[in-house]
Design a protein around this motif. Structure first.
Motif, PDB file in Angstrom:
ATOM      1  N   SER A 161      -4.355   3.140  -6.900  1.00 24.57           N
ATOM      2  CA  SER A 161      -3.585   4.749  -7.507  1.00 24.57           C
ATOM      3  C   SER A 161      -3.165   5.723  -6.821  1.00 24.57           C
ATOM      4  O   SER A 161      -2.568   6.426  -6.927  1.00 24.57           O
ATOM      5  CB  SER A 161      -4.955   5.042  -8.320  1.00 24.57           C
ATOM      6  N   GLY A 162      -3.826   5.434  -5.609  1.00 21.41           N
ATOM      7  CA  GLY A 162      -3.635   6.529  -3.997  1.00 21.41           C
ATOM      8  C   GLY A 162      -2.562   6.724  -3.914  1.00 21.41           C
ATOM      9  O   GLY A 162      -1.868   6.960  -3.699  1.00 21.41           O
ATOM     10  N   PHE A 163      -1.795   5.489  -4.216  1.00 21.64           N
ATOM     11  CA  PHE A 163      -0.431   4.699  -3.488  1.00 21.64           C
ATOM     12  C   PHE A 163       0.481   5.503  -4.575  1.00 21.64           C
ATOM     13  O   PHE A 163       1.182   6.420  -4.444  1.00 21.64           O
ATOM     14  CB  PHE A 163       0.228   3.150  -3.800  1.00 21.64           C
TER      15      PHE A 163
ATOM     16  N   ALA B  46      -0.115   9.542  -3.542  1.00 23.28           N
ATOM     17  CA  ALA B  46       1.600   9.246  -2.736  1.00 23.28           C
ATOM     18  C   ALA B  46       2.772   9.065  -2.880  1.00 23.28           C
ATOM     19  O   ALA B  46       3.737  10.413  -2.399  1.00 23.28           O
ATOM     20  CB  ALA B  46       1.027   8.596  -1.382  1.00 23.28           C
TER      21      ALA B  46
END
Lengths: 291, 295
Positions: free
Chosen positions: A167-169, A172
């Motif tokens: 999810s962090g990707f 970004a």
């Protein structure tokens, strides 16, 4: 003669890479496709045997579970990762102090291997020593989270760990898109008195449709290839309740000497990927030519 | 959004509550992302008695590095009790050549495809691009056969070949997208001055390439270091890369489970890519997005 060679140099330079791809990707796909129509068991045999491996494949409960798990896993993983990623990106876009540090924290899981992720989550969710035991020892006796050993729930544990990793990707991806939205339009909307929420829902997010599409494509690609996370987190279990097609293929090919079925399942995976990727790549490449 | 401060409804109490909720949400998510790391790190420093006590989220009573020591040089992977060290070396001697070769090939291929648009260049690129997105299950079987025929089955060299071949699509994509934005006139002018294909590559393209080279190297290194599928399919025993050895260590069912050693081992396996991420995070993000968004 030398001149003509020099003229052909670009082709000559591209040739090795292209040949490698041609043989190792397309040649191999044809090989696997061919083997899926044979009786191959421990070793490949090359006598055609019709669709028997596919009918066997479709009659196996293990494949049924794996393939329907793929859809449960992929749809939840994609939807939740996009929602979380999008939410975090919008929130981080509000002039947040320590934005850099937060971004680093949200994205670091993407740098580590799924085996490590699986190991960490397996440990946290270990029913006798993990979070469950911890909260119970604090006096919250009724706390229970044993999905990892529950055959109806274990696939959702895989979803949780996969969302944690990816999810962090998505964040970004969205954040860099948010930063490139035309500021003039937003200013104009502010001057017209539109609220913050309306500007996001009405103007910014709709203008990011291509990013949603990219996120969807990358995440579905990740989902279909998911293999290591299941291996490390649940081992496909309990039983085979949380296997995915990639695990099925590995099991058949390397553990059970059923190369034919392994090949058939690999072809099914390819067909699933192609159904998503070909339209996407086609529109990407066309878009590039027109632009 | 520079002029938010002057907007109606964004000042006074409501604004403070709003800001508070934003920070709260961001903090909760930060905890969620950090929790597994915290648990793994703290477990790796505990001794077994403390772990069995069940205080998962507490800090270790005293920092005990023996688990790290054992994970590195003594833990049993299969029947070999060598620790992770030899597998760490395997992973290094696999990743470094594979990254360098695939990056170089990608760069020169990307250059030829963008600056010399010969007939078929687009088709070649499309075929290479689709090669990035296939599920590798579809090539594993024939690859195993081929590695056997080439006599490099179950070796680090075999894995290097595999990673170069299946990394090529992405490296070419990265360089192609980057070189497209370099003006063709630069190449044309140099050609008129009599520079040839390699001279232009060496003197003009490469000096412009450091950013994309860094992005590609980081991307490839992360992919190859973290790979499990190829390692598990093509190697056994002493030739295994680190991820496979780690998985074997953790999923051994015999004997007492040493959770502290498992966690230390996981951190050892994660350390190189985490290090790269922390040192060069900016480029890491660019690689992730370069593979996805139109260049």
């Amino acid at each position: 003669m030398l001149d003509r060679l020099a003229e052909r140099l670009p082709q000559i330079v591209v040739a090795p890479s292209f040949l490698l791809i041609l043989v190792f990707v397309y040649g191999f796909i044809i090989w696997t496709g061919y083997v899926s129509f044979t009786k191959s068991k421990m070793l490949p045999v090359y006598k055609l045997d019709g669709l028997r491996q596919y009918t066997r494949l479709f009659s196996m409960d293990r494949w049924d579970v794996a393939y329907s798990n793929l859809f449960v896993f992929a749809s939840l993983f994609i939807i939740v990762a996009i929602i979380i990623g999008c939410l975090l990106a919008v929130l981080l876009d509000q002039h947040i102090r320590a934005e850099g540090a937060l971004r680093t924290i949200y994205l670091y899981p993407m740098a580590i291997s799924f085996i490590v992720t699986g190991t960490a989550w397996k440990w946290m969710l270990n029913p006798s020593l993990g979070l469950e035991a911890y909260f119970q020892s604090l006096g919250w006796e009724s706390f229970s989270f044993n999905w990892i050993v529950d055959k109806d729930m274990s696939i959702y544990v895989v979803v949780i760990a996969a969302v944690w990793q990816a999810s962090g990707f998505v964040m970004a991806l969205f954040l860099s898109a948010l930063r490139s939205v035309d500021q003039e339009i937003i200013k104009a909307a502010y001057l017209d008195g539109a609220s913050n929420t309306r500007i996001y829902m009405g103007i910014i997010l709709p203008s990011m449709r291509p990013v949603f599409l990219s996120a969807f494509v990358i995440l579905s690609h990740l989902a279909i290839k998911s293999f290591d996370l299941v291996v490390a987190l649940t081992g496909g279990g309990p039983g085979y309740a949380s296997t995915l097609p990639a695990n099925f293929m590995y099991e058949m090919t390397f553990r059970r000497n059923q190369i034919g079925i392994g090949a058939a399942s690999a072809m099914m995976m390819l067909a699933t990927v192609a159904a998503i990727m070909i339209p996407y790549l086609y529109s990407e490449l066309r878009g590039k030519k027109n632009g | 959004m520079a002029n938010r401060d002057r907007l109606p409804g964004t000042d006074g109490k409501g604004r403070y509550i709003g800001r508070f909720l934003i920070y709260l949400t961001l903090a909760v998510f930060a905890i969620w992302y950090l929790a597994p790391l915290y648990v793994v790190v703290s477990t790796s420093f505990k001794d077994l008695a403390e772990i069995r006590g069940g205080a998962l989220l507490s800090l270790p009573h005293e920092f005990n590095v023996s688990a790290w020591h054992k994970a590195w040089s003594q833990a049993c992977i299969g029947v070999e009790c060598t620790g992770l060290k030899p597998y760490f070396i395997n992973s290094i001697s696999m990743s470094v050549p594979a990254v360098l070769i695939s990056t170089f090939l990608g760069s020169i291929t990307g250059y030829a495809l963008t600056k010399y648009r010969f007939r078929g260049a687009n088709i070649i690129f499309s075929l290479m691009l689709f090669g990035c997105f296939i599920p590798f299950q579809v090539v594993i079987l024939p690859m195993a056969q081929t590695l056997g025929m080439l006599g490099i089955a179950n070796t680090v060299n075999g894995l290097i070949l595999v990673h170069v071949v299946y990394g090529l699509g992405f490296t070419t994509l990265f360089f192609r997208n980057y070189y497209v934005s370099i003006p063709d006139d630069l190449v044309k002018a140099a050609t008129i001055d009599g520079a040839g294909f390699f001279r232009i590559y060496w003197r003009i393209m490469l000096p412009l390439s450091p950013p994309i080279i860094v992005v590609t190297i980081i991307w490839q290194f992360t992919q190859i270091w973290n790979d499990f599928l190829f390692g598990a399919s093509f190697t056994t025993g002493g030739a295994q890369p680190l991820t496979v050895a780690l998985n074997n260590l953790i999923n051994t069912t015999t004997g007492v489970k040493h959770y502290n050693i498992d966690m230390a081992a996981a951190l050892i396996a994660a350390a190189p890519t985490l290090f790269v991420y922390i040192v060069a995070g900016r480029y890491f993000v660019r690689g992730l997005t370069a593979g996805s968004v139109k260049g």
